[in-house]
Design a protein around this motif. Sequence first.
Motif, PDB file in Angstrom:
ATOM      1  N   ALA A 147       1.478 -23.943  43.728  1.00  0.00           N
ATOM      2  CA  ALA A 147       0.554 -23.086  43.031  1.00  0.00           C
ATOM      3  C   ALA A 147       1.247 -21.324  43.460  1.00  0.00           C
ATOM      4  N   VAL A 148       1.261 -21.457  45.007  1.00  0.00           N
ATOM      5  CA  VAL A 148       1.419 -19.701  45.361  1.00  0.00           C
ATOM      6  C   VAL A 148       2.441 -20.095  45.004  1.00  0.00           C
ATOM      7  N   ALA A 149       3.555 -20.671  45.035  1.00  0.00           N
ATOM      8  CA  ALA A 149       4.554 -20.340  44.271  1.00  0.00           C
ATOM      9  C   ALA A 149       4.920 -20.007  42.647  1.00  0.00           C
ATOM     10  N   VAL A 150       4.254 -20.648  41.980  1.00  0.00           N
ATOM     11  CA  VAL A 150       4.394 -20.186  40.790  1.00  0.00           C
ATOM     12  C   VAL A 150       3.700 -19.114  40.772  1.00  0.00           C
ATOM     13  N   ALA A 151       2.592 -18.842  41.844  1.00  0.00           N
ATOM     14  CA  ALA A 151       1.200 -17.433  41.832  1.00  0.00           C
ATOM     15  C   ALA A 151       3.093 -16.296  41.997  1.00  0.00           C
ATOM     16  N   LEU A 152       3.986 -16.228  42.989  1.00  0.00           N
ATOM     17  CA  LEU A 152       4.606 -15.570  43.522  1.00  0.00           C
ATOM     18  C   LEU A 152       5.830 -14.893  42.486  1.00  0.00           C
ATOM     19  N   VAL A 153       6.410 -16.445  41.475  1.00  0.00           N
ATOM     20  CA  VAL A 153       7.383 -16.628  40.484  1.00  0.00           C
ATOM     21  C   VAL A 153       6.477 -15.444  39.377  1.00  0.00           C
ATOM     22  N   ARG A 154       5.895 -15.721  39.430  1.00  0.00           N
ATOM     23  CA  ARG A 154       5.302 -14.798  38.033  1.00  0.00           C
ATOM     24  C   ARG A 154       4.983 -13.587  38.305  1.00  0.00           C
ATOM     25  N   GLY A 155       4.937 -12.741  39.683  1.00  0.00           N
ATOM     26  CA  GLY A 155       5.095 -11.862  40.596  1.00  0.00           C
ATOM     27  C   GLY A 155       6.230 -11.023  39.889  1.00  0.00           C
ATOM     28  N   PHE A 156       7.532 -12.356  39.632  1.00  0.00           N
ATOM     29  CA  PHE A 156       8.646 -11.410  39.181  1.00  0.00           C
ATOM     30  C   PHE A 156       8.540 -11.241  38.378  1.00  0.00           C
ATOM     31  N   ALA A 157       7.945 -12.263  37.149  1.00  0.00           N
ATOM     32  CA  ALA A 157       8.427 -12.489  35.500  1.00  0.00           C
ATOM     33  C   ALA A 157       8.021 -11.790  35.292  1.00  0.00           C
ATOM     34  N   ARG A 158       6.332 -11.151  36.060  1.00  0.00           N
ATOM     35  CA  ARG A 158       5.290  -9.791  35.087  1.00  0.00           C
ATOM     36  C   ARG A 158       5.499  -8.585  35.269  1.00  0.00           C
ATOM     37  N   HIS A 159       4.738  -7.366  34.464  1.00  0.00           N
ATOM     38  CA  HIS A 159       4.823  -6.101  35.450  1.00  0.00           C
ATOM     39  C   HIS A 159       3.754  -5.585  34.198  1.00  0.00           C
ATOM     40  N   ARG A 160       3.528  -4.732  35.525  1.00  0.00           N
ATOM     41  CA  ARG A 160       2.394  -3.750  34.663  1.00  0.00           C
ATOM     42  C   ARG A 160       1.117  -4.311  34.490  1.00  0.00           C
ATOM     43  N   THR A 161       0.524  -5.565  35.690  1.00  0.00           N
ATOM     44  CA  THR A 161      -0.829  -6.531  35.698  1.00  0.00           C
ATOM     45  C   THR A 161      -0.614  -6.451  37.053  1.00  0.00           C
ATOM     46  N   GLU A 162      -2.458  -7.392  37.538  1.00  0.00           N
ATOM     47  CA  GLU A 162      -2.917  -7.812  38.183  1.00  0.00           C
ATOM     48  C   GLU A 162      -3.434  -8.750  38.514  1.00  0.00           C
ATOM     49  N   GLU A 163      -2.203  -9.347  37.437  1.00  0.00           N
ATOM     50  CA  GLU A 163      -2.797 -10.966  37.504  1.00  0.00           C
ATOM     51  C   GLU A 163      -2.015 -11.539  37.180  1.00  0.00           C
ATOM     52  N   LEU A 164      -2.011 -12.983  38.280  1.00  0.00           N
ATOM     53  CA  LEU A 164      -0.994 -13.352  38.660  1.00  0.00           C
ATOM     54  C   LEU A 164      -1.523 -15.465  38.004  1.00  0.00           C
ATOM     55  N   GLY A 165      -2.603 -15.721  37.837  1.00  0.00           N
ATOM     56  CA  GLY A 165      -2.188 -17.195  36.835  1.00  0.00           C
ATOM     57  C   GLY A 165      -3.992 -17.238  37.544  1.00  0.00           C
ATOM     58  N   ASN A 166      -4.056 -18.213  37.092  1.00  0.00           N
ATOM     59  CA  ASN A 166      -5.403 -19.009  37.405  1.00  0.00           C
ATOM     60  C   ASN A 166      -4.990 -20.021  38.869  1.00  0.00           C
ATOM     61  N   PHE A 167      -5.651 -19.710  40.111  1.00  0.00           N
ATOM     62  CA  PHE A 167      -5.384 -20.910  41.519  1.00  0.00           C
ATOM     63  C   PHE A 167      -6.207 -22.221  41.114  1.00  0.00           C
ATOM     64  N   TRP A 168      -6.940 -22.493  39.648  1.00  0.00           N
ATOM     65  CA  TRP A 168      -8.068 -23.531  39.893  1.00  0.00           C
ATOM     66  C   TRP A 168      -7.068 -24.336  38.654  1.00  0.00           C
ATOM     67  N   VAL A 169      -6.487 -23.714  37.749  1.00  0.00           N
ATOM     68  CA  VAL A 169      -5.783 -24.497  36.694  1.00  0.00           C
ATOM     69  C   VAL A 169      -4.894 -25.498  37.463  1.00  0.00           C
ATOM     70  N   ASP A 170      -4.143 -24.475  38.403  1.00  0.00           N
ATOM     71  CA  ASP A 170      -2.570 -24.341  38.740  1.00  0.00           C
ATOM     72  C   ASP A 170      -2.921 -25.093  39.297  1.00  0.00           C
ATOM     73  N   LEU A 171      -3.617 -25.665  40.805  1.00  0.00           N
ATOM     74  CA  LEU A 171      -4.197 -26.945  41.411  1.00  0.00           C
ATOM     75  C   LEU A 171      -4.107 -27.956  40.744  1.00  0.00           C
ATOM     76  N   THR A 172      -4.992 -27.747  39.763  1.00  0.00           N
ATOM     77  CA  THR A 172      -5.189 -29.030  38.748  1.00  0.00           C
ATOM     78  C   THR A 172      -4.000 -29.448  37.980  1.00  0.00           C
ATOM     79  N   ARG A 173      -3.000 -28.615  37.577  1.00  0.00           N
ATOM     80  CA  ARG A 173      -2.397 -29.504  36.493  1.00  0.00           C
ATOM     81  C   ARG A 173      -0.906 -29.839  37.574  1.00  0.00           C
ATOM     82  N   GLY A 174      -0.862 -29.127  39.243  1.00  0.00           N
ATOM     83  CA  GLY A 174       0.165 -29.360  39.877  1.00  0.00           C
ATOM     84  C   GLY A 174      -0.429 -31.206  39.955  1.00  0.00           C
ATOM     85  N   THR A 175      -1.451 -31.389  40.358  1.00  0.00           N
ATOM     86  CA  THR A 175      -2.301 -32.329  40.992  1.00  0.00           C
ATOM     87  C   THR A 175      -2.232 -33.471  39.335  1.00  0.00           C
TER      88      THR A 175
END
Length: 556
Positions: A147-175
């Motif tokens: 989840a943390v890795a995906v959040a960092l990649v979103r930081g590279f991929a996104r522009h002019r935003t404060e949002e990095l995704g939702n940890f609870w969604v990333d955690l659940t889907r990864g599991t």
Amino acid sequence: MSQTTAGVLFLVSLIAAIVAVHVPLGDYIYRVYSSEKHSRTERFIYRLIGADPDAEQTWRTYARSVLAFSAVSVVFLFLLQLVQDRLPLHLSDPATHMTPALAWNTAVSFVTNTNWQAYSGESTQGHLVQMAGLAVQNFVSAAVGMAVAVALVRGFARHRTEELGNFWVDLTRGTLRILLPIAVIGAVILVAGGVIQNFHLHDQVVNTVAGTQQTIPGGPVASQEAIKELGTNGGGFYNANAAHPFENPTSWTNWIEIFLLVVIGFSLPRTFGRMVDSKRQGYAIAAIVGVMAGLSVVVMMLFQLQHHGTVPTAVGASSEGVEQRFGVADSAIFADATTLTSTGAVDSTHDSYTSLGGMMTMFNMQLGEVAPGGTGSGLYGILILAVITVFVAGLMVGRTPEYLGKKITPREMKLAASYFLVTPLIVLVGTALAIALPGERAGMANTGPHGLSEVLYAFTSAANNNGSAFAGLSANTAWYNTALGLAMLFGRFLPIILVLALAGSLARQGATPASSGTLPTHRPQFVGLVVGVTVILVALTFLPALALGPLAEGIH
């Protein structure tokens, strides 16, 4: 067939399998984290925990979610171990009682994806704790890393935003979508290979060929073994870990376990390339970790197959501590893979490796667990090193460094440099304290350089969230349980906070068009530059300590 030839064939088949699944698995992981649909099971989980799956989080909220989930996990696992004697499927007479210090150390260990064990699993932990406590953390701690890795990649991929995704969604889907289905398949394969899966306690008494009786401990091993490797966890159901025939019966199950512990790590660069909309960038990251892993395996096998062992005058000393079912070459590959990732599983005793072979296991971890590293943590670790490399290259040519269309300003560089410095600081300070204290020095099974190596290895393993051990250190003391527990906590969560802060800083930026001064980061030149910068930085940091330990022992 010689051991060298057999080892080369073993290694080549592993590489071929990893190459074959790299693209399909990486693409599947990309689809998992990019999908906007939630299954019924996932929506039930979100309602249960009170999370809004459609609300995205800033880096601060994401970080608080990671820390809150991990804190609750530590408390739950800590209490579960302390009351396990009142629970079903508990060992009636454990050899090692779970003291508060040991329970805390173990809870921190499994929540941080380290899985360091200062006890013998089959004679300490009951089956319910193994399943409901340790195995559960094997899943979710790995999912946190992804989840943390995906959040960092979103930081590279996104522009002019404060949002990095939702940890609870990333955690659940990864599991549920990644780790669970692959682990189920892996467990079935391991059961077919002879790994046990039952609920027997210490009630299996057999007559040996020598005419004596022996108690055979059973347990739900295969289900835990699969996720132990897949999630780069490493904690063994048995004290002998993957050298135990109930965990790893044959040479082909040994192959399966190595494959499981590296398959996600080598597939995530493909996911990265898809998420930043540049497959070439994904191939470059894969090439970086592949080059470092390949060099390490070659050097490790050279030291173990060609050099004398721990006792310089002993014949065949490199076979000491090696399970004969696997042999020196395959064991060297396992040791290299488990320390290049953050797995920590072992099928041989690293304490008995040649001096320089033992040094390689430490150096692999000191690289930062990035080749390919832990499940998720390896990807964000290598991306941090890529950022540092781009900054260094920018200094060389006198231009503002850029990576994936994002400028690497002083803020980003401070976060990346802090990330790199956290782990060495923990390792070296912890080792120095242990060596300086007479009582803790007495816990070393050896004196001189090898004794220093035991302590250095322990703190390297803990701070890098690896979990393997040199096996010559008496670590089940109040001091070591506390000190190594703190090393695991700080070594896991301080880097995660810095990674998420970097992700937030990058996501706020706009896109910077490439210019004639932009360093191409998808070419072999960049691959070689990242490998060189990584090795040089690590060597400058740890060479003095290694010179006093394994290097001094190796040239003695």
